[in-house]
Design an enzyme around this catalytic site. Structure first.
Site, short mmCIF file in Angstrom:
data_model
loop_
_atom_site.label_atom_id
_atom_site.label_comp_id
_atom_site.label_asym_id
_atom_site.label_seq_id
_atom_site.Cartn_x
_atom_site.Cartn_y
_atom_site.Cartn_z
N CYS A 40 -10.66 -3.16 -4.30
CA CYS A 40 -9.68 -4.15 -4.75
C CYS A 40 -10.36 -5.41 -5.27
O CYS A 40 -9.89 -6.04 -6.21
CB CYS A 40 -8.70 -4.48 -3.63
SG CYS A 40 -7.55 -3.11 -3.32
N CYS A 100 -4.22 0.62 -2.26
CA CYS A 100 -4.03 -0.62 -1.51
C CYS A 100 -2.94 -1.49 -2.15
O CYS A 100 -2.65 -1.39 -3.34
CB CYS A 100 -5.32 -1.42 -1.49
SG CYS A 100 -6.65 -0.66 -0.55
N GLU A 128 -3.09 -4.61 -2.90
CA GLU A 128 -3.61 -5.48 -3.96
C GLU A 128 -3.61 -4.77 -5.30
O GLU A 128 -3.22 -5.33 -6.33
CB GLU A 128 -5.04 -5.93 -3.63
CG GLU A 128 -5.17 -6.77 -2.38
CD GLU A 128 -5.43 -5.94 -1.13
OE1 GLU A 128 -4.83 -4.86 -0.98
OE2 GLU A 128 -6.25 -6.39 -0.31
N ASN A 172 0.84 -1.20 0.00
CA ASN A 172 0.00 0.00 0.00
C ASN A 172 0.88 1.25 0.00
O ASN A 172 1.95 1.29 0.61
CB ASN A 172 -1.00 0.00 1.16
CG ASN A 172 -0.41 -0.20 2.53
OD1 ASN A 172 0.58 -0.89 2.70
ND2 ASN A 172 -1.02 0.41 3.53
N GLU A 217 0.38 5.32 0.57
CA GLU A 217 -0.54 6.35 1.06
C GLU A 217 -0.10 7.74 0.61
O GLU A 217 0.93 7.91 -0.06
CB GLU A 217 -0.64 6.25 2.59
CG GLU A 217 -1.21 4.90 3.02
CD GLU A 217 -1.44 4.77 4.51
OE1 GLU A 217 -0.92 5.59 5.30
OE2 GLU A 217 -2.16 3.83 4.89
N1 THU Z 1 -5.21 -1.55 2.72
C1 THU Z 1 -4.63 -2.39 1.82
O1 THU Z 1 -3.56 -2.09 1.26
N2 THU Z 1 -5.26 -3.55 1.53
C2 THU Z 1 -6.36 -4.02 2.18
O2 THU Z 1 -6.84 -5.11 1.89
C3 THU Z 1 -6.98 -3.22 3.25
C4 THU Z 1 -6.47 -1.82 3.36
C5 THU Z 1 -4.50 -0.32 3.07
C6 THU Z 1 -5.11 0.96 2.58
C7 THU Z 1 -4.53 1.96 3.57
O3 THU Z 1 -3.22 2.33 3.13
C8 THU Z 1 -4.39 1.16 4.85
O4 THU Z 1 -4.42 -0.20 4.46
C9 THU Z 1 -5.46 1.43 5.89
O5 THU Z 1 -6.73 1.30 5.33
#
Ligand code: THU
Length: 136
Positions: free
Chosen positions: A91, A55, A57, A44, A46
């Site tokens: 995702c 995310c 995925e 992920n 941000e």
């Molecule tokens: N996030 C993911 O990367 N994958 C998931 O399946 C759930 C959420 C990330 C998005 C964000 O950067 C952080 O987790 C908190 O939501």
């Protein structure tokens, strides 16, 4: 409980360590398998404008597609959660674009807690290219 493929898990955990998540501090890794068996991973990423986070995925899928892949065989996602981490709705939609409904989705949490599901199970009745009359 079936164990996830070790190469997918290793790649996803390595990517998880490279997550850019200074806001949520929730580090996620993902890995997808290409038709030739090779693996592409993502984490992920941000942003100070919070809603722009991508995310793990989607990072993994988009990286594989940008490298030329058009169909993917399986996916694994890992985070330090009590239960095996479930992909978010966005995702799930992106996975359904590039993986068939019977493709394995491996979910991994803390201490190796793992579950196996499929793309079709996590997004039944997905909207897809066929609904647009398109064959990509
Ligand atoms: N996030 C993911 O990367 N994958 C998931 O399946 C759930 C959420 C990330 C998005 C964000 O950067 C952080 O987790 C908190 O939501």
């Amino acid at each position: 409980m079936m164990q996830p493929p070790q190469d997918l898990l290793d790649a996803a955990q390595a990517a998880q360590r490279r997550a850019y998540a200074p806001y949520s501090r929730f580090h996620v890794g993902a890995a997808v398998r290409l038709p030739d068996g090779n693996v592409v991973a993502g984490a992920n990423v941000e942003n100070a404008s919070y809603g722009l986070a991508c995310c793990a995925e989607r990072t993994a899928v988009f990286t594989a597609v940008a490298q030329g892949a058009r169909s993917l065989r399986e996916v694994l996602v890992v985070a330090d959660t009590d239960r095996p981490v479930p992909p978010c709705g966005a995702c799930r939609q992106v996975l359904s674009e590039f993986l068939p409904p019977d493709a394995p989705v491996w979910l991994v949490g803390r201490d190796g807690a793992a579950a196996r599901t499929t793309v079709g199970e996590i997004l039944p009745g997905a909207f897809g290219p066929g609904d647009l009359g398109i064959t990509p």
